[in-house]
Motif scaffolding. Structure first.
Motif, PDB file in Angstrom:
ATOM      1  N   ILE A  39       0.861  -1.184   0.000  1.00 42.35           N
ATOM      2  CA  ILE A  39       0.000   0.000   0.000  1.00 42.35           C
ATOM      3  C   ILE A  39       0.894   1.230   0.000  1.00 42.35           C
ATOM      4  N   GLU A  40       0.542   2.222  -0.818  1.00 43.16           N
ATOM      5  CA  GLU A  40       1.287   3.480  -0.838  1.00 43.16           C
ATOM      6  C   GLU A  40       0.349   4.623  -0.478  1.00 43.16           C
ATOM      7  N   VAL A  41       0.731   5.362   0.554  1.00 39.51           N
ATOM      8  CA  VAL A  41      -0.085   6.462   1.056  1.00 39.51           C
ATOM      9  C   VAL A  41       0.684   7.760   0.875  1.00 39.51           C
ATOM     10  N   ASP A  42       0.058   8.725   0.223  1.00 38.66           N
ATOM     11  CA  ASP A  42       0.683  10.031   0.024  1.00 38.66           C
ATOM     12  C   ASP A  42       0.248  10.979   1.129  1.00 38.66           C
ATOM     13  N   ALA A  43       1.180  11.768   1.638  1.00 39.93           N
ATOM     14  CA  ALA A  43       0.870  12.701   2.722  1.00 39.93           C
ATOM     15  C   ALA A  43       0.003  13.866   2.241  1.00 39.93           C
ATOM     16  N   ASP A  44       0.045  14.176   0.942  1.00 37.19           N
ATOM     17  CA  ASP A  44      -0.788  15.252   0.406  1.00 37.19           C
ATOM     18  C   ASP A  44      -2.263  14.872   0.475  1.00 37.19           C
ATOM     19  N   GLU A  45      -3.086  15.801   0.875  1.00 35.65           N
ATOM     20  CA  GLU A  45      -4.509  15.522   1.054  1.00 35.65           C
ATOM     21  C   GLU A  45      -5.240  15.280  -0.254  1.00 35.65           C
ATOM     22  N   ASN A  46      -4.699  15.790  -1.358  1.00 34.08           N
ATOM     23  CA  ASN A  46      -5.396  15.671  -2.647  1.00 34.08           C
ATOM     24  C   ASN A  46      -4.883  14.507  -3.491  1.00 34.08           C
ATOM     25  N   ARG A  47      -4.345  13.483  -2.832  1.00 30.75           N
ATOM     26  CA  ARG A  47      -3.807  12.330  -3.549  1.00 30.75           C
ATOM     27  C   ARG A  47      -4.568  11.053  -3.206  1.00 30.75           C
ATOM     28  N   THR A  48      -4.670  10.168  -4.199  1.00 32.00           N
ATOM     29  CA  THR A  48      -5.293   8.862  -3.965  1.00 32.00           C
ATOM     30  C   THR A  48      -4.303   7.938  -3.247  1.00 32.00           C
ATOM     31  N   TYR A  49      -4.826   6.863  -2.650  1.00 36.78           N
ATOM     32  CA  TYR A  49      -3.998   5.798  -2.105  1.00 36.78           C
ATOM     33  C   TYR A  49      -3.913   4.717  -3.183  1.00 36.78           C
ATOM     34  N   SER A  50      -2.759   4.052  -3.271  1.00 33.82           N
ATOM     35  CA  SER A  50      -2.613   2.990  -4.269  1.00 33.82           C
ATOM     36  C   SER A  50      -2.336   1.648  -3.598  1.00 33.82           C
ATOM     37  N   PHE A  51      -2.911   0.600  -4.172  1.00 31.05           N
ATOM     38  CA  PHE A  51      -2.812  -0.763  -3.629  1.00 31.05           C
ATOM     39  C   PHE A  51      -2.332  -1.695  -4.739  1.00 31.05           C
ATOM     40  N   ARG A  52      -1.295  -2.458  -4.429  1.00 29.93           N
ATOM     41  CA  ARG A  52      -0.743  -3.400  -5.405  1.00 29.93           C
ATOM     42  C   ARG A  52      -0.977  -4.845  -4.960  1.00 29.93           C
ATOM     43  N   PRO A  53      -1.686  -5.650  -5.755  1.00 29.35           N
ATOM     44  CA  PRO A  53      -1.780  -7.086  -5.453  1.00 29.35           C
ATOM     45  C   PRO A  53      -0.479  -7.787  -5.821  1.00 29.35           C
ATOM     46  N   ALA A  54      -0.296  -8.983  -5.296  1.00 35.66           N
ATOM     47  CA  ALA A  54       0.931  -9.739  -5.562  1.00 35.66           C
ATOM     48  C   ALA A  54       1.056 -10.038  -7.054  1.00 35.66           C
ATOM     49  N   GLN A  55       2.241  -9.863  -7.567  1.00 35.54           N
ATOM     50  CA  GLN A  55       2.523 -10.114  -8.981  1.00 35.54           C
ATOM     51  C   GLN A  55       2.614 -11.619  -9.233  1.00 35.54           C
ATOM     52  N   ILE A  56       2.114 -12.064 -10.380  1.00 38.75           N
ATOM     53  CA  ILE A  56       2.236 -13.468 -10.786  1.00 38.75           C
ATOM     54  C   ILE A  56       3.149 -13.510 -12.005  1.00 38.75           C
ATOM     55  N   ARG A  57       4.202 -14.327 -11.930  1.00 38.17           N
ATOM     56  CA  ARG A  57       5.190 -14.381 -13.001  1.00 38.17           C
ATOM     57  C   ARG A  57       5.403 -15.802 -13.513  1.00 38.17           C
ATOM     58  N   ASN A  58       5.745 -15.897 -14.774  1.00 34.81           N
ATOM     59  CA  ASN A  58       6.182 -17.145 -15.399  1.00 34.81           C
ATOM     60  C   ASN A  58       7.644 -16.967 -15.779  1.00 34.81           C
ATOM     61  N   ASN A  59       8.537 -17.444 -14.933  1.00 32.42           N
ATOM     62  CA  ASN A  59       9.975 -17.214 -15.122  1.00 32.42           C
ATOM     63  C   ASN A  59      10.562 -17.950 -16.314  1.00 32.42           C
ATOM     64  N   ASN A  60       9.787 -18.858 -16.907  1.00 33.42           N
ATOM     65  CA  ASN A  60      10.284 -19.611 -18.066  1.00 33.42           C
ATOM     66  C   ASN A  60       9.964 -18.926 -19.391  1.00 33.42           C
ATOM     67  N   ALA A  61       9.202 -17.853 -19.345  1.00 29.29           N
ATOM     68  CA  ALA A  61       8.833 -17.138 -20.571  1.00 29.29           C
ATOM     69  C   ALA A  61      10.036 -16.380 -21.119  1.00 29.29           C
ATOM     70  N   TYR A  62       9.982 -16.064 -22.408  1.00 27.68           N
ATOM     71  CA  TYR A  62      11.113 -15.403 -23.065  1.00 27.68           C
ATOM     72  C   TYR A  62      11.019 -13.880 -23.028  1.00 27.68           C
ATOM     73  N   THR A  63       9.796 -13.353 -22.981  1.00 25.79           N
ATOM     74  CA  THR A  63       9.620 -11.903 -23.032  1.00 25.79           C
ATOM     75  C   THR A  63       8.892 -11.384 -21.797  1.00 25.79           C
TER      76      THR A  63
END
Length: 389
Positions: free
Chosen positions: A78-102
Motif C-alpha cells: 500500500i502506498e499512502v501520500d501525505a498530500d490531502e489531494n492524492r489517492t492511495y494505491s494498492f498493489r496485489p501480488a505479482q504473478i510471473r512465469n519465469n520460463n517465458a522469453y519476453t
C-alpha cells in the motif's frame, strides 16, 4: 596504439550500438519519471478534497481494494501520500512465469488500484503490465526480455559502453596544443561539410558527457551483476563483506485476524512528520512481518527510513535509518539517486538527462563516421582500379 584503440572502439561500438541507444533513450525518459507521472496520471493520482474531509480507515480501504481484485490476488503493498489531494494505491501480488522469453509472457498478472481515501471510490484499476513507465523501465533494464536473460545482455552492453568511453577519450586526446581547441569547440562556421559537423558532434559532445555518462553506466551495472554490486559494497564499506540480514518473525502466539495497519500508519505519520510518502508491505507468510517505510526527500530515495512491525500486535521490531548504515550500505542506498542524477536535485537530473541524450546520439554519429569512411575507402579503391585499367 591509437590505431589499435580505434579498431577496438569501432567494433565494440558496432556490436553494442543499438542496445546503448535503447538504454540511453529510455534512461532519458525515466530520469523524469515522477514528474511525468504526476502530469500524465493526474486523473488517477489527484482528487478534490471535500469540505470537512475525513479519511476512511486504511483497513477499510484495504478491504475495498481486495474486493476489487478478488481474493485470489492478495494485496501486497500500500502506498499512502501525505498530500490531502492524492489517492492511495494498492498493489496485489505479482504473478510471473519465469520460463517465458519476453516481458509479456513473464508477467502473468500485475495491477495497481487507485482509491479515493475520502469516499472509498475506485478511481482506477490499472493493468501495470502494459503501463507506459513499466514498459520503459523493463526496456531499459531487460529489453522487454526475460529478466535473467535481458539483464545479462544489458549489463554486457554497458560494460562494452564503459570500455568505449575510455577508448573514446584516448582517441579524443589532442596531439598538441594547436589541436586542443578543435577538441573543445564546434567549428561549424568554418565548414559546410556535414561529415565534419557529425564528427564534432561525436567527439566534442562525447567528451563533455564523459564523466557523467561513466557514472551513470557504472551505477547501472549494479542491477545487472551481483558480483559488481558486491565489489562496490566491499570497497565502500572498508572490506566488510555483504551479509544476509537475519529475517524477523511475528509472534504467532499473539495471533489475530486483522492486520494492525491503521495503528502502524498513524505511527509512521507521527514519526515522519516531514515525510511525503508512506509504504506498507503486507506479509505473505503466517509468521511474516509488516515492512514499512517513510520517504521524506522530495526527489531522492536514500533518505528513506525503513520499519518492521509485528503483524499481530503492531509492535515495532526494527527501525533502520540512513545514518546507521556503513559506507557500503549508504552507497547502495544512494545508487539509484546517483544513477538518475536526483542526488543533486533538479540540476543533477537535467545533467543526467543531457548525458543520456548525448549517449544515445553517440552510436548514431559513430555509425555515420564509420559508414562515411567505408564509402570513402571503396571509392578510393575503385579509382585505383580504374586508373590501372
Amino acid at each position: 596504439m591509437k590505431k589499435v584503440v580505434g579498431q577496438l572502439h569501432l567494433w565494440l561500438g558496432l556490436m553494442s550500438g543499438l542496445v546503448v541507444f535503447i538504454v540511453s533513450v529510455t534512461g532519458c525518459i525515466y530520469v523524469f519519471e515522477p514528474e511525468l507521472k504526476s502530469w500524465a496520471y493526474s486523473d488517477r493520482q489527484k482528487i478534490p478534497v471535500p469540505k470537512n474531509a475525513v479519511v476512511m480507515p486504511l483497513s477499510q480501504l484495504l478491504s475495498i481494494a481486495q474486493r476489487e481484485v478478488g481474493d485470489e490476488h492478495p494485496i501486497e503493498s500500500i502506498e499512502v501520500d501525505a498530500d490531502e489531494n492524492r489517492t492511495y494505491s494498492f498493489r496485489p501480488a505479482q504473478i510471473r512465469n519465469n520460463n517465458a522469453y519476453t516481458h509479456f509472457g513473464e508477467i502473468v498478472y500485475q495491477r495497481k488500484v487507485y482509491i479515493n481515501p475520502y469516499t472509498g471510490e475506485i478511481v482506477a484499476n490499472e493493468n501495470t503490465k502494459y503501463e507506459f513507465f513499466t514498459l520503459t523501465l523493463r526496456l531499459h533494464r531487460n529489453l522487454l526480455l526475460n529478466r535473467k536473460v535481458g539483464s545479462v545482455i544489458i549489463g554486457s552492453s554497458v560494460i562494452v559502453f564503459v570500455v568505449m568511453l575510455i577508448t573514446g577519450i584516448v582517441l579524443w586526446w589532442p596531439k598538441n596544443r594547436a589541436a586542443m581547441r578543435q577538441r573543445f569547440l564546434f567549428k561549424w562556421k568554418s565548414t559546410t561539410k556535414w561529415k565534419r559537423k557529425n564528427f564534432d558532434m561525436h567527439s566534442v559532445l562525447g567528451f563533455y558527457s564523459y564523466f557523467i555518462a561513466l557514472i551513470i553506466a557504472l551505477t547501472g551495472l549494479t542491477w545487472s551483476f551481483d558480483w559488481f554490486e558486491n565489489s562496490v559494497y566491499l570497497m565502500a564499506s572498508g572490506g566488510i563483506k555483504v551479509e544476509k540480514t537475519k529475517p524477523l518473525y511475528s509472534d504467532t502466539s499473539r495471533a489475530a485476524t486483522d492486520l494492525p495497519i491503521d495503528r502502524i500508519l498513524s505511527e509512521l505519520k507521527k514519526a515522519g512528520r516531514e515525510a511525503h510518502t508512506f509504504t506498507i508491505g503486507l506479509p505473505d507468510k503466517p509468521n511474516g512481518v509488516i515492512n514499512a517505510s517513510s520517504r521524506s526527500g522530495i526527489r531522492v530515495r536514500y533518505t528513506t527510513i525503513r520499519y518492521q512491525f509485528d503483524r499481530f500486535t503492531g509492535a515495532l521490531l526494527k527501525k533502520t535509518t540512513f545514518d546507521e548504515k556503513n559506507g557500503g550500505e549508504k552507497l547502495k542506498a544512494m545508487n539509484y539517486d546517483i544513477h538518475t542524477g536526483a542526488i543533486l536535485g533538479m540540476p543533477g537530473k537535467i545533467l543526467a538527462f543531457m548525458a543520456s541524450l548525448i549517449s544515445a546520439s553517440l552510436p548514431v554519429t559513430g555509425f555515420y563516421i564509420w559508414w562515411g569512411r567505408k564509402k570513402k575507402i571503396k571509392s578510393h579503391s575503385f579509382s585505383k582500379v580504374t586508373v590501372a585499367a
